[in-house]
Design a protein around this motif. Structure first.
Motif, mmCIF file in Angstrom:
data_model
loop_
_atom_site.group_PDB
_atom_site.id
_atom_site.type_symbol
_atom_site.label_atom_id
_atom_site.label_comp_id
_atom_site.label_asym_id
_atom_site.label_seq_id
_atom_site.Cartn_x
_atom_site.Cartn_y
_atom_site.Cartn_z
ATOM 1 N N THR A 172 -29.918 -24.825 45.051
ATOM 2 C CA THR A 172 -29.387 -24.394 44.338
ATOM 3 C C THR A 172 -29.024 -25.202 42.864
ATOM 4 N N TYR A 173 -29.014 -26.514 42.596
ATOM 5 C CA TYR A 173 -28.567 -27.187 41.347
ATOM 6 C C TYR A 173 -30.346 -26.982 40.514
ATOM 7 N N LYS A 174 -31.149 -26.238 41.030
ATOM 8 C CA LYS A 174 -32.690 -25.875 40.673
ATOM 9 C C LYS A 174 -32.563 -24.680 39.968
ATOM 10 N N TRP A 175 -31.581 -23.390 40.181
ATOM 11 C CA TRP A 175 -31.270 -22.513 39.452
ATOM 12 C C TRP A 175 -29.901 -22.616 38.223
ATOM 13 N N LEU A 176 -29.101 -23.615 38.573
ATOM 14 C CA LEU A 176 -27.840 -23.975 37.503
ATOM 15 C C LEU A 176 -28.811 -24.767 36.736
ATOM 16 N N GLY A 177 -29.794 -25.698 36.828
ATOM 17 C CA GLY A 177 -30.107 -26.621 35.791
ATOM 18 C C GLY A 177 -30.729 -25.909 34.771
ATOM 19 N N GLY A 178 -32.105 -24.968 35.607
ATOM 20 C CA GLY A 178 -32.630 -23.832 34.467
ATOM 21 C C GLY A 178 -31.932 -22.844 34.017
ATOM 22 N N ILE A 179 -30.757 -22.010 34.522
ATOM 23 C CA ILE A 179 -30.660 -21.766 33.983
ATOM 24 C C ILE A 179 -29.180 -21.759 32.379
ATOM 25 N N GLY A 180 -28.944 -22.811 33.401
ATOM 26 C CA GLY A 180 -28.090 -23.611 31.696
ATOM 27 C C GLY A 180 -28.857 -24.015 30.942
ATOM 28 N N TYR A 181 -29.887 -24.628 30.306
ATOM 29 C CA TYR A 181 -31.257 -24.840 29.973
ATOM 30 C C TYR A 181 -30.853 -23.879 28.783
ATOM 31 N N ILE A 182 -31.663 -22.337 29.438
ATOM 32 C CA ILE A 182 -31.478 -21.611 28.864
ATOM 33 C C ILE A 182 -30.889 -20.973 28.093
ATOM 34 N N ILE A 210 -38.419 -27.058 40.858
ATOM 35 C CA ILE A 210 -38.049 -28.129 42.297
ATOM 36 C C ILE A 210 -38.674 -27.113 43.227
ATOM 37 N N PRO A 211 -39.023 -28.090 44.484
ATOM 38 C CA PRO A 211 -39.588 -27.777 45.449
ATOM 39 C C PRO A 211 -37.945 -26.965 46.442
ATOM 40 N N GLU A 212 -38.571 -25.673 47.098
ATOM 41 C CA GLU A 212 -36.899 -26.140 47.880
ATOM 42 C C GLU A 212 -37.504 -26.999 48.710
ATOM 43 N N GLU A 213 -36.115 -26.921 50.041
ATOM 44 C CA GLU A 213 -35.918 -28.499 51.022
ATOM 45 C C GLU A 213 -37.398 -27.729 51.991
ATOM 46 N N GLU A 214 -37.001 -26.304 52.182
ATOM 47 C CA GLU A 214 -38.318 -25.954 53.227
ATOM 48 C C GLU A 214 -39.399 -26.585 53.039
ATOM 49 N N GLU A 215 -40.087 -26.611 51.729
ATOM 50 C CA GLU A 215 -41.222 -26.262 50.877
ATOM 51 C C GLU A 215 -41.999 -28.269 50.867
ATOM 52 N N ALA A 216 -40.422 -28.511 50.551
ATOM 53 C CA ALA A 216 -41.483 -30.246 50.557
ATOM 54 C C ALA A 216 -41.454 -30.884 51.414
ATOM 55 N N GLY A 217 -40.940 -30.042 52.655
ATOM 56 C CA GLY A 217 -40.847 -30.882 54.375
ATOM 57 C C GLY A 217 -42.405 -30.600 54.722
ATOM 58 N N ARG A 218 -42.770 -28.895 54.302
ATOM 59 C CA ARG A 218 -43.645 -28.393 54.792
ATOM 60 C C ARG A 218 -45.279 -29.606 54.156
ATOM 61 N N GLN A 219 -44.884 -29.519 53.191
ATOM 62 C CA GLN A 219 -45.784 -30.932 52.188
ATOM 63 C C GLN A 219 -45.821 -31.988 53.035
ATOM 64 N N SER A 220 -44.778 -32.585 52.823
ATOM 65 C CA SER A 220 -44.485 -34.091 53.614
ATOM 66 C C SER A 220 -45.039 -34.282 55.273
#
Length: 221
Positions: free
Chosen positions: A4-14, A205-215
């Motif tokens: 969730t923080y990826k959206w909160l941070g991005g929207i916050g800076y906007i 920032i990648p989602e956890e599922e995406e990061a897991g698949r990449q790892s």
């Protein structure tokens, strides 16, 4: 689970670019860093978020103190004697100085931790945008350190100090004013780019599922 923080941070800076609602941006950004710290177990993120909230609260306290001082200086029935007036504003001036000192300390601490956090986030998420945001924040310091002496040096030589006209008034030499303030414009441009890179960094920032698949892919190959 979605980060969730990826959206909160991005929207916050906007929101920091939008007048009248940009005060909300600091809270969203602070919460984003705190949640990022909880997710990554990186204490610098958590401390940065907490200090941002503390800075927001200190800013509100300063505004309340200023309004209180205005009402305290004007007692019921009009302005009192000078001695009474000084008795009223003396403690308030001390309070303003104390709150201002706290805010200055928080601003410095937040700015330093913000740089560190951007570089840490760049390493954790392998995100170049965080790294660029960190370097541009360092550029802000350099630009400001260079801009302030240049502006101070330029004022006497420009003759602006002896001009009675206000900016925008007929006959006011705007060219002289721009020649003095251009270093500040460079600082503002660098600060603008730093915020834009932070927006991109949070949204990428990648989602956890995406990061897991990449790892898993990296382990397999």
């Amino acid at each position: 689970m979605s980060r969730t923080y990826k959206w909160l941070g991005g929207i916050g800076y906007i929101l920091s670019f939008i007048p009248y609602v940009n005060f909300v941006s600091s809270i969203l950004i602070a919460v984003a860093w705190i949640l990022m710290g909880k997710d990554t177990r990186e204490k610098v993120f958590t401390v940065l978020g907490i200090l941002m909230i503390a800075l927001f609260a200190a800013g509100i306290a300063l505004v309340v103190t200023i309004f209180t001082s205005v009402f305290m200086m004007i007692p019921m029935g009009g302005i009192g004697p000078s001695a009474e007036l000084f008795e009223r504003i003396g403690p308030l001036i001390g309070t303003l100085i104390a709150v201002g000192g706290i805010i200055l300390g928080l601003v410095i601490a937040v700015f330093i931790l913000d740089i560190i956090a951007h570089f840490r986030a760049a390493k954790i998420f392998d995100n170049k945008w965080f790294k660029l945001g960190g370097w541009l924040r360092i550029g802000e310091i350099i630009a400001l350190v260079i801009a302030i002496p240049l502006i101070i040096i330029s004022i006497p030589s420009s003759g602006l100090g002896g001009l009675p006209s206000a900016p925008g008034a007929p006959g006011f030499p705007m060219g002289i004013l721009l020649s003095i303030l251009w270093p500040l414009a460079i600082f503002l441009i660098v600060a603008l780019l730093a915020t834009i890179f932070s927006i991109v960094a949070f949204f990428t920032i990648p989602e956890e599922e995406e990061a897991g698949r990449q790892s898993a892919f990296e382990v397999e190959f």
